[in-house]
Design a protein around this motif. Structure first.
Motif, PDB file in Angstrom:
ATOM      1  N   THR A 175       1.029  -1.070   0.004  1.00 53.71           N
ATOM      2  CA  THR A 175      -0.069   0.091   0.064  1.00 53.71           C
ATOM      3  C   THR A 175       0.817   1.289   0.124  1.00 53.71           C
ATOM      4  OG1 THR A 175      -0.142   0.292   2.445  1.00 53.71           O
ATOM      5  CG2 THR A 175      -1.585  -1.121   1.529  1.00 53.71           C
ATOM      6  N   SER A 197       0.361   3.746   1.849  1.00 52.84           N
ATOM      7  CA  SER A 197       0.568   4.180   3.127  1.00 52.84           C
ATOM      8  C   SER A 197       1.817   3.298   3.702  1.00 52.84           C
ATOM      9  CB  SER A 197      -0.448   3.839   4.185  1.00 52.84           C
ATOM     10  OG  SER A 197      -0.353   3.993   5.350  1.00 52.84           O
ATOM     11  N   ARG A 255      10.464   6.941   7.414  1.00 50.98           N
ATOM     12  CA  ARG A 255      11.204   6.604   8.570  1.00 50.98           C
ATOM     13  C   ARG A 255      12.682   6.481   8.224  1.00 50.98           C
ATOM     14  NH1 ARG A 255       9.216   1.460   9.119  1.00 50.98           N
ATOM     15  NH2 ARG A 255       7.576   1.895  10.588  1.00 50.98           N
ATOM     16  N   ARG A 293      -0.044  11.292   5.848  1.00 52.31           N
ATOM     17  CA  ARG A 293      -0.516  11.764   6.996  1.00 52.31           C
ATOM     18  C   ARG A 293      -0.841  10.398   7.935  1.00 52.31           C
ATOM     19  NH1 ARG A 293      -4.185  14.687   8.616  1.00 52.31           N
ATOM     20  NH2 ARG A 293      -2.977  16.448   9.375  1.00 52.31           N
ATOM     21  N   GLU A 294      -1.290   9.405   7.268  1.00 52.02           N
ATOM     22  CA  GLU A 294      -1.201   8.291   7.851  1.00 52.02           C
ATOM     23  C   GLU A 294      -0.040   7.720   8.778  1.00 52.02           C
ATOM     24  OE1 GLU A 294      -5.299   6.375   5.675  1.00 52.02           O
ATOM     25  OE2 GLU A 294      -3.316   5.289   5.362  1.00 52.02           O
ATOM     26  N   LYS A 302       1.170   9.394  11.676  1.00 50.05           N
ATOM     27  CA  LYS A 302       0.438   8.931  12.680  1.00 50.05           C
ATOM     28  C   LYS A 302       1.370   7.850  13.212  1.00 50.05           C
ATOM     29  CE  LYS A 302      -2.852  11.904  12.971  1.00 50.05           C
ATOM     30  NZ  LYS A 302      -3.083  12.664  14.163  1.00 50.05           N
ATOM     31  N   VAL A 303       1.820   7.000  12.425  1.00 52.28           N
ATOM     32  CA  VAL A 303       2.519   5.739  12.898  1.00 52.28           C
ATOM     33  C   VAL A 303       4.094   6.415  13.457  1.00 52.28           C
ATOM     34  CG1 VAL A 303       3.778   3.907  12.145  1.00 52.28           C
ATOM     35  CG2 VAL A 303       1.537   4.463  11.073  1.00 52.28           C
ATOM     36  N   ARG A 346       3.678   7.677  16.565  1.00 55.75           N
ATOM     37  CA  ARG A 346       3.528   6.557  17.698  1.00 55.75           C
ATOM     38  C   ARG A 346       4.865   5.879  18.115  1.00 55.75           C
ATOM     39  NH1 ARG A 346       1.995   5.087  21.604  1.00 55.75           N
ATOM     40  NH2 ARG A 346      -0.179   5.513  22.617  1.00 55.75           N
ATOM     41  N   GLU A 347       5.735   5.808  16.936  1.00 55.12           N
ATOM     42  CA  GLU A 347       7.013   5.161  17.170  1.00 55.12           C
ATOM     43  C   GLU A 347       8.098   6.198  17.888  1.00 55.12           C
ATOM     44  OE1 GLU A 347       8.438   3.775  13.494  1.00 55.12           O
ATOM     45  OE2 GLU A 347       6.752   2.635  13.138  1.00 55.12           O
TER      46      GLU A 347
END
Lengths: 240, 240
Positions: free
Chosen positions: B19, B21, B29, B60-61, B64-65, B68-69
């Motif tokens: 995907t 995303s 990352r 943008r997704e 968010k990940v 959180r990391e």
DNA sequence: TGCCCCGAGATTGCATGCAATAAGTTCCGA
DNA sequence: TCGGAACTTATTGCATGCAATCTCGGGGCA
């Protein structure tokens, strides 16, 4: 744009205080923790979207966050499913929590300020009060706060973050540990010792007390959970 | 800032295999870990979007990940900024990693299969080969794999997940620890002992060897980083 | 000169539409 | 009656548009 006017009956408008994304993340996390979304079941985006009165975009962002937290699993082109924990999964997490608190305990004993110790003592008093008033839910939450505060006292941001995350993941399961009155009473006694060791800054002792406390608590919780349901089931309403 | 005209290196079509995303999450990352996005600086959505040839939604997704990391920080209505680590932040994370490996080591010594031990031994051999060929990057990656494999051998999914996450967060900083040749050689010797303790299933010994190994490695890395830059700076190209 | 306010531009948050993929259903042949 | 293939419906992934909000530079005022 939104009919913010008269709506308070069938579908609570759910006022988003911050961003929609943050709101829906917290809300869905709660739904999972409370067991409103059945473990193993798929989460229908449309249903949640209509229920919370938001669009799919913030919900999908929330899904990404919750996936990273280990609460749901997303399969591309299929959707999000609530992860179902086995007892062994929970036990694994608790083993991690014990390890994290072990680091925290020793550092906290060294680094905690007197104010932090006083704060934990205060929380402890409130916890005992909740115990004597048989307010299980209040007890449960103050209890969690105490453990988090001790870990925070280690002044290790990474530790606090990881600990909090893992705690949240399995919160609902640990709740069952306090359902038994005699265990509950013993847990309070153990906390008495924990507070004492913390106040006296006895790191290794604190570490071992916490370890024993968690193991005993989990054994009780596991027994209660296995008696209540053959498979991993959440204790409904295990959060505020 | 980018000339979209003749581009052969700055914007390859970038084939998204899974995907969008997932692709962009991994890509951004990497950009952070490699130091292509400067710590403390804001990330402009538009720039990244054009660079990776995707729309803002998957980006943008990804944000968010990554938040959180713990790699970025998102302030509502402002945007995402790359978190800048202080040396103390990294040290805190390493303290956590040591604690996690401590749990893992004891369990791994009990539960590891012979196949898993053989696998680590194989990785170890490859690591030594990389060392002797002075292939620092290959060495670094195999090294990480060894530690992860040992942790995985504890058969604790929660532990593996948390460990992997925390490892990724600070990967770029630990890389600096191997820049010194004499330290590098000692690290290989330490790994020799680690493998031996693992193969003999000596949990407590393994735990202590790992602890000492990390502390020594980090001391070297910290020294190198502080010499190279007064504040927290990433080692450029610290990943594949 | 320095401070504060404000308006244009830039940037983010969110809703929605469309294409792609999976899930569910019907119908046909064995 | 049962298995399977083709089709229909439902659902997801992504792009885009718009309103809300922030940023930042310039001008007014003390």
């Amino acid at each position: 744009m939104q009919s913010r006017g008269m709506s308070d009956q069938n579908s609570p408008p759910e006022p988003p205080h911050g961003t929609r994304s943050a709101f829906v993340t917290e809300r869905v996390r709660d739904m999972i923790i409370r067991g409103e979304l059945e473990p193993g079941s798929r989460i229908n985006e449309r249903v949640v979207v209509e229920q919370l009165n938001i669009s799919r975009t913030p919900l999908r962002e929330a899904f990404k966050v919750l996936e990273r937290e280990g609460l749901i699993s997303i399969r591309p082109n299929v959707g999000a499913t609530v992860v179902s924990f086995t007892m062994d999964d929970v036990e694994a997490s608790i083993e991690v929590l014990i390890g994290l608190e072990a680091i925290g305990a020793e550092r906290a004993a060294e680094r905690a300020t007197e104010a932090e110790i006083a704060e934990v003592a205060d929380l402890h008093a409130r916890m005992v009060a909740a115990y004597e008033a048989s307010e299980l839910m209040a007890y449960f939450h103050v209890n969690q706060d105490i453990h988090q505060k001790i870990v925070d006292a280690a002044r290790n941001p990474a530790l606090s973050r990881v600990y909090a995350g893992e705690c949240a993941r399995i919160r609902r399961f640990r709740f069952a540990g306090n359902s038994d009155r005699s265990r509950w009473s013993r847990a309070v006694q153990e906390h008495e010792q924990i507070l004492d060791a913390f106040a006296r800054r006895q790191g290794p002792l604190l570490r071992e007390l916490l370890r024993a406390h968690h193991i005993a608590g989990w054994q009780q919780a596991r027994r209660a959970l296995e008696a209540g349901a053959p498979r991993a089931m959440p204790a409904r309403g295990a959060t505020k």
